[in-house]
Motif scaffolding. Structure first.
Motif, mmCIF file in Angstrom:
data_model
loop_
_atom_site.group_PDB
_atom_site.id
_atom_site.type_symbol
_atom_site.label_atom_id
_atom_site.label_comp_id
_atom_site.label_asym_id
_atom_site.label_seq_id
_atom_site.Cartn_x
_atom_site.Cartn_y
_atom_site.Cartn_z
ATOM 1 N N VAL A 77 -84.920 -75.066 -57.041
ATOM 2 C CA VAL A 77 -83.981 -75.839 -58.275
ATOM 3 C C VAL A 77 -82.350 -75.827 -58.074
ATOM 4 N N ARG A 78 -81.209 -76.465 -57.795
ATOM 5 C CA ARG A 78 -79.902 -76.069 -58.039
ATOM 6 C C ARG A 78 -79.207 -75.862 -58.949
ATOM 7 N N LYS A 79 -78.130 -75.769 -58.769
ATOM 8 C CA LYS A 79 -76.919 -76.306 -60.320
ATOM 9 C C LYS A 79 -76.225 -77.570 -59.471
ATOM 10 N N VAL A 80 -76.184 -78.044 -60.185
ATOM 11 C CA VAL A 80 -75.395 -79.580 -60.081
ATOM 12 C C VAL A 80 -73.825 -79.191 -59.684
ATOM 13 N N ALA A 81 -72.962 -79.570 -58.995
ATOM 14 C CA ALA A 81 -72.292 -79.491 -58.592
ATOM 15 C C ALA A 81 -71.652 -80.529 -59.887
ATOM 16 N N GLU A 102 -62.155 -85.414 -73.001
ATOM 17 C CA GLU A 102 -63.330 -84.894 -72.235
ATOM 18 C C GLU A 102 -64.526 -84.658 -71.614
ATOM 19 N N MET A 103 -64.882 -85.301 -70.709
ATOM 20 C CA MET A 103 -66.050 -85.131 -69.814
ATOM 21 C C MET A 103 -66.675 -85.291 -68.545
ATOM 22 N N THR A 104 -67.834 -84.419 -68.520
ATOM 23 C CA THR A 104 -68.379 -83.194 -67.524
ATOM 24 C C THR A 104 -69.422 -84.556 -66.943
ATOM 25 N N VAL A 105 -69.523 -84.414 -65.909
ATOM 26 C CA VAL A 105 -69.602 -85.483 -64.661
ATOM 27 C C VAL A 105 -70.800 -84.917 -63.352
ATOM 28 N N PRO A 106 -70.653 -85.675 -62.457
ATOM 29 C CA PRO A 106 -71.559 -84.391 -61.388
ATOM 30 C C PRO A 106 -70.412 -84.995 -60.480
#
Length: 296
Positions: A77-81, A102-106
């Motif tokens: 797996v890898r961290k999603v930017a 606020e919201m976190t998205v790719p």
């Protein structure tokens, strides 16, 4: 098909547990190790079987069939930017911003679906679907939701009597409300049910019962009251008994006076009267004797 039935022979599937090792090479660490169940003869596991188990903030590097080795599947797996954007909830009717969250998205996201948005309390989204991200913002138009007031009647399940009320404001057309929105459950009572309840015709009846602590207090009070009553009754009985004893003690001297053989005005008169009666009787016998002698 025989007589409306199909005979389908089955057998138990022999299974085994396989551990999925989610490993991040960039961070040089294992980020999770969940378990999946597969057929006992399985030699590989498709990524679709564990895609939902990928830790938040990560994504699979490879998809497809992954080999099982010594009871493990290695899943890289890898961290999603990501990037942080702001959702601007704006009411066009009131011509003002209602909220900004606020919201976190790719990192490569160009839109946000309304299914991931929650309108401020008392408002609803005007549009549904994908809303574009522009300069780090998503414009989400909202409007006020028409509301109505429902009268909640709290009823004691033991007595079937109303013990309290509450005015609950809900969206117009609401027919089901969750118990957790109620804020005015009467003191000393608790809800009999959990989950959702039906509201209709502008009112709803909610059953409540006395809390255990409240019941205990009531019992204590009743016990205290009972003790008080018993104490009063006991005191009354004791007082009556005492009064009876006092009466008897007061009457005793009178009885003693009646039986005293000693001298005194009360006892002297009967003695003198008795002596005179005896003397009179003897004199009578003497006169009667003289009469008889004269006859002779």
């Amino acid at each position: 098909i025989r007589d409306g039935y199909v005979y389908a022979a089955v057998r138990k599937v022999s299974t085994k547990e396989v551990k999925i090792n989610f490993y991040c090479p960039e961070e040089k660490k294992q980020v999770a190790e969940p378990t999946v169940v597969v057929n006992a003869d399985a030699t590989c596991v498709n990524s679709s079987a564990y895609a939902a188990l990928v830790p938040a903030g990560y994504e699979l590097v490879e998809v497809g069939d992954m080999p099982i080795r010594d009871g493990y599947v290695y899943a890289e797996v890898r961290k999603v930017a990501t990037k942080t954007i702001k959702i601007n909830y704006y009411s066009e009717e009131e011509e003002k911003q209602i909220a900004e969250v606020e919201m976190t998205v790719p990192a490569d996201a160009t839109y946000v679906n309304t299914s991931k948005l929650t309108a401020p309390a008392g408002y609803e989204l005007v549009l549904a679907g994908d809303l574009p991200i522009r300069d780090g913002y998503v414009y989400a138009a909202v409007r006020k939701v028409p509301t109505t007031t429902i009268k909640i009647s709290y009823v004691d399940e033991a007595t079937d009597k109303e013990v309290g009320t509450e005015d609950l404001v809900v969206n117009q057309g609401t027919t089901v409300v969750n118990f957790n929105v109620l804020k005015s459950v009467p003191a000393g009572y608790e809800l009999c049910e959990v989950g959702d309840f039906y509201v209709g015709n502008g009112s709803a009846k909610v059953m409540v019962r006395k809390t255990k602590s409240n019941n205990g207090s009531s019992s204590s009070s009743a016990s205290s009251s009972s003790n008080t009553t018993n104490t009063s009754a006991s005191n009354t009985t004791n007082t009556s008994a005492s009064q009876k004893q006092v009466v008897k003690a007061a009457a005793a001297p009178a009885n003693t006076t009646k039986v005293l053989p000693k001298t005194g005005a009360t006892n002297a008169a009967p003695l003198i009267g008795g002596s005179l009666a005896v003397v009179a009787l003897l004199m009578g016998y003497g006169v009667y004797g003289l009469v008889l002698r004269k006859k002779d």
